[in-house]
Design a protein around this motif. Structure first.
Motif, short mmCIF file in Angstrom:
data_model
loop_
_atom_site.label_atom_id
_atom_site.label_comp_id
_atom_site.label_asym_id
_atom_site.label_seq_id
_atom_site.Cartn_x
_atom_site.Cartn_y
_atom_site.Cartn_z
N GLY A 7 31.20 69.00 42.73
CA GLY A 7 31.76 68.34 41.23
C GLY A 7 32.28 67.50 42.26
O GLY A 7 33.60 66.78 41.42
N LYS A 8 32.93 67.90 43.71
CA LYS A 8 33.69 66.85 44.52
C LYS A 8 32.76 65.51 44.39
O LYS A 8 31.80 65.45 44.35
CB LYS A 8 33.91 67.43 45.78
CG LYS A 8 35.03 68.74 45.71
CD LYS A 8 36.15 68.41 44.60
CE LYS A 8 37.05 69.76 44.86
NZ LYS A 8 38.10 70.27 44.25
N VAL A 32 28.42 67.85 46.46
CA VAL A 32 29.01 66.30 46.28
C VAL A 32 28.72 65.24 45.63
O VAL A 32 27.44 64.76 46.29
CB VAL A 32 29.86 66.25 47.82
CG1 VAL A 32 31.09 64.94 47.63
CG2 VAL A 32 30.64 67.06 47.90
N GLU A 33 29.15 64.62 44.71
CA GLU A 33 28.50 63.30 44.50
C GLU A 33 29.59 62.46 45.23
O GLU A 33 30.41 61.92 45.93
CB GLU A 33 29.07 62.89 43.36
CG GLU A 33 29.21 61.12 42.93
CD GLU A 33 29.36 60.78 40.97
OE1 GLU A 33 28.74 60.35 40.89
OE2 GLU A 33 29.76 62.13 40.46
N VAL A 34 28.58 61.37 46.02
CA VAL A 34 28.95 60.99 47.31
C VAL A 34 29.05 59.18 46.93
O VAL A 34 27.90 58.99 46.77
CB VAL A 34 27.28 61.44 48.71
CG1 VAL A 34 27.79 60.40 49.91
CG2 VAL A 34 28.26 62.40 48.80
N ALA A 58 24.45 59.79 44.81
CA ALA A 58 25.04 58.88 44.94
C ALA A 58 24.92 57.53 44.14
O ALA A 58 23.98 57.01 43.87
CB ALA A 58 24.17 58.77 46.59
N THR A 59 25.99 57.28 45.14
CA THR A 59 25.85 55.88 44.30
C THR A 59 26.65 54.42 46.04
O THR A 59 26.83 55.40 46.86
CB THR A 59 27.57 55.40 44.00
OG1 THR A 59 27.26 53.90 43.46
CG2 THR A 59 28.71 55.31 44.73
N VAL A 60 26.56 53.39 46.25
CA VAL A 60 26.09 52.78 46.87
C VAL A 60 28.05 51.25 46.93
O VAL A 60 27.97 51.18 46.31
CB VAL A 60 25.07 51.98 46.89
CG1 VAL A 60 25.16 50.44 48.31
CG2 VAL A 60 24.09 52.78 47.34
N LEU A 61 29.06 51.80 48.29
CA LEU A 61 29.20 50.46 47.78
C LEU A 61 29.38 49.87 49.30
O LEU A 61 29.00 50.53 50.51
CB LEU A 61 30.79 51.29 47.96
CG LEU A 61 30.91 52.54 46.61
CD1 LEU A 61 32.41 52.89 47.13
CD2 LEU A 61 30.90 51.58 45.41
N GLY A 82 36.17 56.13 39.97
CA GLY A 82 37.09 56.81 39.68
C GLY A 82 38.14 57.74 40.60
O GLY A 82 38.62 58.29 40.45
N GLY A 83 37.92 57.13 41.75
CA GLY A 83 38.05 57.98 43.12
C GLY A 83 37.58 58.58 43.63
O GLY A 83 36.99 59.00 43.60
N VAL A 84 38.42 59.51 45.09
CA VAL A 84 37.55 60.41 45.04
C VAL A 84 38.31 61.40 46.22
O VAL A 84 39.69 61.39 45.68
CB VAL A 84 37.23 59.92 47.09
CG1 VAL A 84 35.73 58.83 46.95
CG2 VAL A 84 38.48 58.99 47.69
N ASP A 85 37.94 62.85 45.94
CA ASP A 85 39.20 64.27 46.80
C ASP A 85 38.58 64.05 48.23
O ASP A 85 39.23 64.71 48.75
CB ASP A 85 37.53 64.82 45.85
CG ASP A 85 38.22 64.35 44.63
OD1 ASP A 85 39.09 64.88 43.85
OD2 ASP A 85 36.67 64.76 43.84
#
Length: 268
Positions: A7-8, A32-34, A58-61, A82-85
């Motif tokens: 969930g992080k 973790v969602e990366v 996963a998403t891409v930036l 939504g930000g990151v942990d």
């Protein structure tokens, strides 16, 4: 071992290949969602697709973090996400591996080295860590280098930039005291990626072994890095340590930069 990371969310800079990719994949495997970051869309999407194929998220930036435009694009993408942990500052490296030397690197090269190895990390910390503080939990992890404490003469600008990264890792931990956000770092030694094959072939040729990459690797192990572990490091070696530092299991660690280099650094 349960890492309690499900969930992080994490941003791993420079994760379209090499050490960064291994870190992103390992974090994703732990739930973790990366956010996979890179400058090349094809390579970045390939990593994200590989993570999804194994059931990860996963998403891409995309963005060059040494430019204002690229930095803004990545920061906006993270905020929109939504930000990151967890922030893993992985991008960096020597300005050039071709004919580099202490006096061959110009003052402009030194500035570029600091930009990509140090200043980019500072910019992301300023942009993303305040939200971690508001939530009361977070992890900031710098990927440094053994060159920070045992520099090569031909990589002066790189070693100095990584030494600055070690320094900010400690000062940041003090600035984050009592917030639930920790700051730690990792100093890899020589880690194998395919980009090193050309160098290994060059080393082999200089020793009269043709372009035998394996012979070049062994020469480097025995005569250049002089490790006490008789194999090259692998990206997964670094990813495992980063995963631990990112987890709640490391709550009592902050301000620390850990050397993981096969025993190649001759210092306490």
């Amino acid at each position: 071992m349960e890492m309690y990371l499900t969930g992080k969310r994490a941003l791993v800079t420079g994760s379209s290949s090499g050490i960064g990719r291994a870190i992103a994949e390992r974090l994703a495997a732990e739930g973790v969602e990366v956010a996979v970051h890179g400058r090349d869309a094809t390579r970045s999407e390939t990593v994200a697709a590989a993570i999804r194929a194994l059931g990860g998220r996963a998403t891409v930036l995309l963005g060059d973090l040494t430019t204002d435009e690229g930095m803004a694009a990545v920061i906006d993408g993270v905020h929109g996400w939504g930000g990151v942990d967890i922030l893993v500052n992985n991008i960096g490296g020597p300005v050039s591996m071709a004919n580099t030397s202490w006096f061959g690197d110009s003052p402009a090269d030194w500035m570029q080295s600091f930009q990509q190895n140090t200043t980019a990390a500072v910019s992301l910390i300023h942009a993303l860590v305040p939200q971690m503080k508001e939530r009361g939990w977070g992890r900031v992890i710098q990927i440094s280098s053994r060159n920070a404490i045992s520099p090569h003469a031909d990589l002066g600008s790189y070693g100095a930039a990584k030494a600055a990264l070690n320094n900010l890792t400690l000062s940041l931990s003090k600035a984050l005291a009592g917030t639930g956000v920790t700051s730690n770092g990792v100093m890899p030694g020589l880690i194998y990626t395919p980009q090193l094959d050309g160098w290994f072939a060059e080393m082999a040729q200089k020793q009269g072994a043709g372009a035998d990459i394996e012979a070049g690797k062994q020469f480097v192990l025995n005569n250049v890095v002089r490790q006490t572990v008789n194999r090259l490091g692998q990206p997964q070696d670094i990813a495992g340590l980063v995963c631990y530092l990112a987890s709640p299991l490391s709550d009592f660690m902050t301000g620390t930069t850990i050397r993981i280099d096969g025993g190649s650094t001759p210092t306490v």
